[in-house]
Scaffold this motif. Structure first.
Motif, PDB file in Angstrom:
ATOM      1  N   LEU A  56       0.830  -1.202   0.000  1.00  0.00           N
ATOM      2  CA  LEU A  56       0.000   0.000   0.000  1.00  0.00           C
ATOM      3  C   LEU A  56       0.866   1.254   0.000  1.00  0.00           C
ATOM      4  N   THR A  57       0.395   2.267  -0.706  1.00  0.00           N
ATOM      5  CA  THR A  57       1.169   3.500  -0.771  1.00  0.00           C
ATOM      6  C   THR A  57       0.268   4.660  -1.159  1.00  0.00           C
ATOM      7  N   MET A  58       0.527   5.815  -0.584  1.00  0.00           N
ATOM      8  CA  MET A  58      -0.203   7.021  -0.970  1.00  0.00           C
ATOM      9  C   MET A  58       0.250   7.445  -2.367  1.00  0.00           C
ATOM     10  N   LEU A  59      -0.698   7.770  -3.222  1.00  0.00           N
ATOM     11  CA  LEU A  59      -0.365   8.098  -4.607  1.00  0.00           C
ATOM     12  C   LEU A  59       0.615   9.267  -4.702  1.00  0.00           C
ATOM     13  N   HIS A  60       0.474  10.254  -3.807  1.00  0.00           N
ATOM     14  CA  HIS A  60       1.338  11.431  -3.908  1.00  0.00           C
ATOM     15  C   HIS A  60       2.795  11.118  -3.589  1.00  0.00           C
ATOM     16  N   ASN A  61       3.060   9.951  -3.004  1.00  0.00           N
ATOM     17  CA  ASN A  61       4.447   9.567  -2.728  1.00  0.00           C
ATOM     18  C   ASN A  61       5.126   8.929  -3.940  1.00  0.00           C
ATOM     19  N   LEU A  62       4.355   8.661  -4.994  1.00  0.00           N
ATOM     20  CA  LEU A  62       4.879   8.228  -6.293  1.00  0.00           C
ATOM     21  C   LEU A  62       5.818   7.017  -6.200  1.00  0.00           C
ATOM     22  N   VAL A 122     -11.859  -7.272   0.990  1.00  0.00           N
ATOM     23  CA  VAL A 122     -12.825  -6.218   1.310  1.00  0.00           C
ATOM     24  C   VAL A 122     -12.431  -4.926   0.600  1.00  0.00           C
ATOM     25  N   ALA A 123     -11.144  -4.794   0.262  1.00  0.00           N
ATOM     26  CA  ALA A 123     -10.678  -3.627  -0.495  1.00  0.00           C
ATOM     27  C   ALA A 123     -11.169  -3.651  -1.931  1.00  0.00           C
ATOM     28  N   GLY A 124     -11.763  -4.756  -2.348  1.00  0.00           N
ATOM     29  CA  GLY A 124     -12.424  -4.816  -3.641  1.00  0.00           C
ATOM     30  C   GLY A 124     -13.846  -4.301  -3.578  1.00  0.00           C
ATOM     31  N   ARG A 125     -14.272  -3.828  -2.417  1.00  0.00           N
ATOM     32  CA  ARG A 125     -15.592  -3.223  -2.223  1.00  0.00           C
ATOM     33  C   ARG A 125     -15.479  -1.779  -1.743  1.00  0.00           C
ATOM     34  N   ARG A 126     -14.390  -1.476  -1.023  1.00  0.00           N
ATOM     35  CA  ARG A 126     -14.219  -0.167  -0.394  1.00  0.00           C
ATOM     36  C   ARG A 126     -12.777   0.272  -0.599  1.00  0.00           C
ATOM     37  N   PRO A 152      -7.621   5.241   1.978  1.00  0.00           N
ATOM     38  CA  PRO A 152      -6.431   6.024   1.644  1.00  0.00           C
ATOM     39  C   PRO A 152      -5.185   5.144   1.693  1.00  0.00           C
ATOM     40  N   GLY A 153      -4.391   5.232   0.658  1.00  0.00           N
ATOM     41  CA  GLY A 153      -3.199   4.396   0.549  1.00  0.00           C
ATOM     42  C   GLY A 153      -3.435   3.119  -0.227  1.00  0.00           C
ATOM     43  N   GLY A 154      -4.709   2.832  -0.509  1.00  0.00           N
ATOM     44  CA  GLY A 154      -5.028   1.567  -1.163  1.00  0.00           C
ATOM     45  C   GLY A 154      -5.597   1.707  -2.556  1.00  0.00           C
ATOM     46  N   VAL A 156       1.859   5.167   5.128  1.00  0.00           N
ATOM     47  CA  VAL A 156       0.821   4.144   5.206  1.00  0.00           C
ATOM     48  C   VAL A 156       1.096   3.181   6.351  1.00  0.00           C
ATOM     49  N   ARG A 157       2.355   2.844   6.576  1.00  0.00           N
ATOM     50  CA  ARG A 157       2.682   1.931   7.685  1.00  0.00           C
ATOM     51  C   ARG A 157       2.182   2.501   9.010  1.00  0.00           C
ATOM     52  N   ALA A 158       2.328   3.797   9.184  1.00  0.00           N
ATOM     53  CA  ALA A 158       1.876   4.432  10.428  1.00  0.00           C
ATOM     54  C   ALA A 158       0.363   4.345  10.559  1.00  0.00           C
ATOM     55  N   SER A 159      -0.355   4.590   9.471  1.00  0.00           N
ATOM     56  CA  SER A 159      -1.815   4.551   9.539  1.00  0.00           C
ATOM     57  C   SER A 159      -2.332   3.127   9.692  1.00  0.00           C
ATOM     58  N   MET A 160      -1.663   2.151   9.055  1.00  0.00           N
ATOM     59  CA  MET A 160      -2.089   0.758   9.180  1.00  0.00           C
ATOM     60  C   MET A 160      -1.906   0.256  10.599  1.00  0.00           C
ATOM     61  N   GLY A 161      -0.850   0.705  11.255  1.00  0.00           N
ATOM     62  CA  GLY A 161      -0.642   0.326  12.646  1.00  0.00           C
ATOM     63  C   GLY A 161      -1.800   0.744  13.523  1.00  0.00           C
ATOM     64  N   LYS A 162      -2.335   1.926  13.264  1.00  0.00           N
ATOM     65  CA  LYS A 162      -3.480   2.414  14.032  1.00  0.00           C
ATOM     66  C   LYS A 162      -4.734   1.597  13.729  1.00  0.00           C
ATOM     67  N   VAL A 163      -4.912   1.216  12.469  1.00  0.00           N
ATOM     68  CA  VAL A 163      -6.079   0.421  12.080  1.00  0.00           C
ATOM     69  C   VAL A 163      -6.063  -0.926  12.788  1.00  0.00           C
ATOM     70  N   PHE A 164      -4.920  -1.607  12.724  1.00  0.00           N
ATOM     71  CA  PHE A 164      -4.832  -2.942  13.311  1.00  0.00           C
ATOM     72  C   PHE A 164      -4.895  -2.892  14.840  1.00  0.00           C
TER      73      PHE A 164
END
Length: 249
Positions: A96-102, A143-147, A150-152, A202-210
């Motif tokens: 996963l990566t934010m698009l603006h980070n290219l 589930v990312a095939g339905r929703r 950010p980052g995905g 994204v790693r920082a945000s995923m840590g919060k999600v999990f």
């Protein structure tokens, strides 16, 4: 007699996570499992473990982005067992990566594995299933095939595509050719997929999600796949969405 004792099943991405768990569960149900992934050592260890439990397995190191290698996987399966009954199209990556980070290498790797690799496997097994007038393709989406999160964006694009492909396959191949198609869509699962995230944002945000939920074990997804492929030939489990109870979306 176990429900799948006459079935020959190819599992891609079998060296870890959902693929490994699925191979183990299918073997326990009597299926002959053909294990495909890039990491040969892990495949051999899994093969040995399955055989130690009384199952039958064949390890075939395979990179699903290599069209010829996937064709060879199908041929080795036919040479060894004479048929292909089920494909579990599971190999996937999730950088996963934010698009603006290219991080464009991550974009194209995701497409190559998650979509082109899926097509390679379908191409390899479909002629045999058409000749048999029977078969079952299980495509592992998300589930990312339905929703889209950010980052995905790119990851979700591939998983939306797998859902669309699965529905098209089911409509085309079921009524006319007796080939069943199931799309499995896991939510958060405790696997190695998140290890591939190299984008620090994204790693920082995923840590919060999990931290807010309890990811499923890979065995729960494997059980869903066994359920789908064990259904009578007259029944297609077209779509399975499996989420942790505490995952809201």
């Amino acid at each position: 007699m176990p429900a799948l004792s006459d079935s020959v099943v190819i599992v891609t991405g079998a060296s870890s996570g959902i693929g490994e768990a699925t191979a183990r569960h299918l073997a326990k149900e009597g299926a002959t499992v053909v294990l495909a992934a890039r990491r040969e050592g892990r495949l051999v260890d899994l093969k040995d473990a399955i055989e130690a439990d009384g199952g039958t397995a064949l390890a075939v190191p395979t990179d699903v982005t290599d069209r010829e290698a996937v064709q060879a996987l199908a041929q080795q399966t036919l040479d060894a067992f004479g048929r292909i009954d089920v494909l579990v199209n599971n190999a996937g990556v999730m950088p996963l990566t934010m698009l603006h980070n290219l991080r464009t290498d991550d974009w194209y790797q995701t497409v190559d594995v998650n979509l082109t690799g899926v097509l390679h496997a379908i191409e390899a097994v479909l002629p045999t299933m058409l000749e048999q007038r029977a078969g079952h393709v299980v495509n592992v989406s998300s589930v990312a095939g339905r929703r889209v999160y950010p980052g995905g964006a790119v990851y979700s694009a591939t998983k939306y595509a797998v859902r669309a492909l699965s529905e098209g396959m089911r409509a085309e191949l079921g009524p006319s050719h007796g080939i069943r198609v199931t799309c499995v869509e896991p939510g958060a699962v405790a696997t190695e997929l998140t290890d591939a995230i190299g984008d620090p944002e994204v790693r920082a945000s995923m840590g919060k999600v999990f931290a807010r939920l309890t990811p499923l074990e890979a065995d729960r997804i494997a059980e869903s796949i066994v359920y789908a492929v064990s259904a009578p030939a007259s029944t297609t489990v077209a779509e399975v969405l499996v989420l942790p109870t505490d995952q809201a979306r």
